[in-house]
Design an enzyme around this catalytic site. Structure first.
Site, mmCIF file in Angstrom:
data_model
loop_
_atom_site.group_PDB
_atom_site.id
_atom_site.type_symbol
_atom_site.label_atom_id
_atom_site.label_comp_id
_atom_site.label_asym_id
_atom_site.label_seq_id
_atom_site.Cartn_x
_atom_site.Cartn_y
_atom_site.Cartn_z
ATOM 1 N N PRO A 59 0.824 -1.210 0.000
ATOM 2 C CA PRO A 59 0.000 0.000 0.000
ATOM 3 C C PRO A 59 0.860 1.264 0.000
ATOM 4 O O PRO A 59 1.878 1.321 0.691
ATOM 5 C CB PRO A 59 -0.791 -0.110 1.307
ATOM 6 N N CYS B 228 1.456 29.513 -15.683
ATOM 7 C CA CYS B 228 0.878 29.988 -16.945
ATOM 8 C C CYS B 228 0.273 28.844 -17.750
ATOM 9 O O CYS B 228 0.747 28.518 -18.842
ATOM 10 C CB CYS B 228 1.951 30.688 -17.753
ATOM 11 N N GLU B 229 -0.730 28.188 -17.200
ATOM 12 C CA GLU B 229 -1.456 27.121 -17.889
ATOM 13 C C GLU B 229 -2.869 27.109 -17.309
ATOM 14 O O GLU B 229 -3.023 27.186 -16.089
ATOM 15 C CB GLU B 229 -0.870 25.733 -17.568
HETATM 16 C C1 LIG Z 1 1.949 2.348 -7.346
HETATM 17 C C2 LIG Z 1 2.170 0.964 -6.885
HETATM 18 C C3 LIG Z 1 1.765 0.584 -5.604
HETATM 19 C C4 LIG Z 1 1.032 1.501 -4.654
HETATM 20 O O1 LIG Z 1 -0.223 1.897 -5.086
HETATM 21 P P1 LIG Z 1 -1.160 2.720 -4.093
HETATM 22 O O2 LIG Z 1 -2.371 2.986 -4.881
HETATM 23 O O3 LIG Z 1 -0.440 3.975 -3.738
HETATM 24 O O4 LIG Z 1 -1.430 1.864 -2.904
HETATM 25 C C5 LIG Z 1 2.061 -0.693 -5.178
HETATM 26 N N1 LIG Z 1 2.710 -1.582 -5.987
HETATM 27 C C6 LIG Z 1 3.107 -1.241 -7.226
HETATM 28 C C7 LIG Z 1 3.812 -2.247 -8.056
HETATM 29 C C8 LIG Z 1 2.851 0.035 -7.722
HETATM 30 O O5 LIG Z 1 3.236 0.359 -8.963
#
Ligand SMILES: *Cc1c(COP(=O)(O)O)cnc(C)c1O
Length: 422
Positions: free
Chosen positions: A276, A346-347
Site C-alpha cells: 500500500p 501559466c497554464e
Molecule cells: C503504485 C504501486 C503501488 C502503490 O499503489 P497505491 O495505490 O499507492 O497503494 C504498489 N505496488 C506497485 C507495483 C505500484 O506500482
C-alpha cells in the site's frame, strides 16, 4: 482518520498549529503527521495478522527518508521502483531483506545495486527482464529471489492513468502465459522463484476487482505447485483507495481488505506481502498554501494561491479532487463563497478546483489541501522556476523541516554554462 483537526478555531497537525509552521517555513509547504502514518501502517499490519506477512510501503507515493524511517521503525518494509528509491530506503535504515523491487524497466545497474546491497525479492515483469536479472545475478555469483508479476486481466475500475491490471496495460506477464514463463524461470540458475506478484491499479474504491484478481492468483498458485514450483510468497500489490471527498462514501477499510485476502488466499499457507502507498501516506499529509489575490472575473471569482500545479499535480493530471479547507475555522453559520481555486502557473490546467464552495477568503489567508500526502511532493517539479516546496514532519507537539526549500541561487546553480558560451 487523520490527525489534522480544528482546535479552538485553528487547524492543527497533531499538537502543532498549522499557522505556526507557516510562520516558520513560509508557504507553500507539505506537512505530514507521524501519528497518522503509523496508524495507517498498523491497520494493514493488523489486517494481515492471520498469516506471516510484510507490509511494504509503496514509497513512490511519498519518499522522504524521514517518513520512511517512521514507517520502518513501525515495522514496515518498502516497495521500491527505481535505484533511487532503493538508495533512499537504505538511507532511511531499511534493511535489504525488507525491500522488494517492483517496476517494468529495471536496468542492469539497478539490479546490481539491489543484489549487492541486499533485497527481499525482485518482482519480475517480463521474460527479457528475467533473463537479464539471471545474467546479472550469475555475474555476481548470487541468486536473485523473484516473483513474477502476473497481469490477471481484471478491470480495476479506476482512473485510466492508474489502472494496471488489464491485458492492454504495459504491466506484468499475461496470466495465460504464466506456466510457460515460470517453467523458463525454473531453468535459470541465477534465479530462485519464491512466489507470485500482482498489482492491478491505484485508488480502487471497491474490493471486487481485488477479489477477482486474488481468486486468479489462488488458482494459479495451485497450478504452479502442481507443476513443481515452490510458491511460498504472494505479493498482492497496493491500490486500496482513500476518501478524497469527505462527502463521498468511504472506500473499504484495511480490515475488510485483510478479511477478503484471508478468505481468498488464506488456505494456501503462503506468506503475504502487500504494497500500500496511498492509503498509508495520502491522508497523512496536507499541502498548505496562501491566498495571494481574490480576483473577480466576468462570471466567477478566482482564488489565486501561491501553490500551483508544479507543487501538487494531481488535479491537473488525474482530474483529482482535494478538499480545500481554511486554516482558520470559519465561524458557525458563515455563508460559503464560491471560487475557482487556481495557482500562478501559466497554464489553464493550473486549476485546483472549479466553483468550489469555501468560506470567504482574503489575501494572506491560509488554506490546506487535504489528502495531499501521497503523489504530492514526490510528483512536484520546478516548472515556471518555482523552487520545490519544503516538507515538514510533525510528531506530537514537535515539528521539523525534513526537506528544505532550495534558495533561488541553489536552484539556478544546478545549471551550468558550456565553455563556448562563457
Ligand atoms: C503504485 C504501486 C503501488 C502503490 O499503489 P497505491 O495505490 O499507492 O497503494 C504498489 N505496488 C506497485 C507495483 C505500484 O506500482
Amino acid at each position: 482518520m487523520d490527525h489534522f483537526l480544528y482546535r479552538n478555531g485553528a487547524l492543527y497537525a497533531e499538537d502543532v498549529a498549522i499557522a505556526d509552521i507557516a510562520a516558520a517555513v513560509g508557504t507553500p509547504f507539505y506537512v505530514y503527521s507521524t501519528a497518522t502514518l503509523t496508524r495507517h501502517f498498523q491497520l494493514f499490519d493488523e489486517a494481515l495478522g492471520f498469516a506471516d506477512h510484510l507490509v511494504c510501503f509503496a514509497m513512490k507515493s511519498l519518499s522522504n527518508i524521514a517518513v520512511l524511517r517512521v514507517l520502518a521503525q513501525a515495522g514496515a518494509g518498502m516497495d521500491v521502483v527505481s535505484g533511487g528509491e532503493y538508495l533512499r530506503a537504505k538511507a532511511a535504515g531499511v534493511p535489504g531483506d525488507r525491500i522488494v523491487f517492483s517496476g517494468v524497466g529495471k536496468t542492469a545497474d539497478e539490479m546490481r545495486m539491489a543484489l549487492q546491497g541486499g533485497i527481499r525479492q525482485f518482482n519480475v515483469e517480463s521474460e527479457p527482464e528475467m533473463v537479464a536479472l539471471d545474467a546479472v545475478a550469475r555475474s555476481l555469483g548470487k541468486i536473485a529471489p523473484i516473483t513474477l508479476r502476473i497481469n490477471p486481466d481484471v478491470d480495476a475500475k479506476t482512473h485510466a492513468k492508474i489502472a494496471t491490471g488489464k491485458s492492454e496495460n504495459k504491466f506484468g506477464i499475461p496470466i495465460s502465459r504464466a506456466r510457460e514463463v515460470y517453467a523458463l524461470a525454473a531453468t535459470l540458475k541465477g534465479l530462485k522463484v519464491v512466489g507470485i506478484d500482482v498489482h492491478i491499479g491505484s485508488q480502487l474504491t471497491e474490493l471486487a476487482p481485488f477479489e477477482a484478481a486474488y481468486a486468479k492468483v489462488a488458482e494459479l498458485t495451485e497450478v504452479l505447485r502442481a507443476d513443481g514450483h515452490q510458491i511460498t510468497r504472494l505479493d498482492l500489490g497496493g491500490g486500496l483507495g482513500i476518501p478524497y471527498e469527505r462527502s463521498n462514501a468511504a472506500p473499504p477499510l484495511p480490515s475488510d481488505y485483510g478479511a477478503m485476502i484471508e478468505r481468498t488466499l488464506g488456505h494456501l499457507g503462503c506468506e503475504i506481502e502487500i504494497e500500500p502507498g496511498r492509503l498509508i501516506s495520502g491522508n497523512a499529509g496536507l499541502m498548505v498554501s496562501q491566498v495571494i489575490y481574490v480576483k473577480s472575473g466576468e462570471d466567477r471569482d478566482f482564488l489565486i494561491l501561491d501553490g500551483a500545479m508544479n507543487d501538487l499535480i494531481r488535479p491537473a493530471m488525474y482530474d483529482a479532487w482535494h478538499d480545500i479547507i481554511p486554516v482558520v475555522e470559519p465561524a458557525p453559520g458563515t455563508e460559503p463563497a464560491r471560487y475557482d481555486i487556481v495557482g500562478p502557473v501559466c497554464e489553464s490546467g493550473d486549476t485546483f478546483a472549479k466553483a468550489r464552495e469555501v468560506a470567504p477568503m482574503q489575501p494572506g489567508d491560509l488554506v490546506a489541501f487535504r489528502s495531499a500526502g501521497a503523489y504530492g511532493a514526490v510528483m512536484a517539479s520546478e516548472y515556471n522556476s518555482r523552487p520545490l516546496i519544503p516538507e515538514v514532519l510533525v510528531h506530537g507537539d514537535q515539528f521539523a523541516v525534513i526537506r528544505k526549500r532550495p534558495s533561488y541561487e541553489e536552484m539556478i546553480a544546478r545549471d551550468s554554462l558550456p565553455e563556448w558560451l562563457d
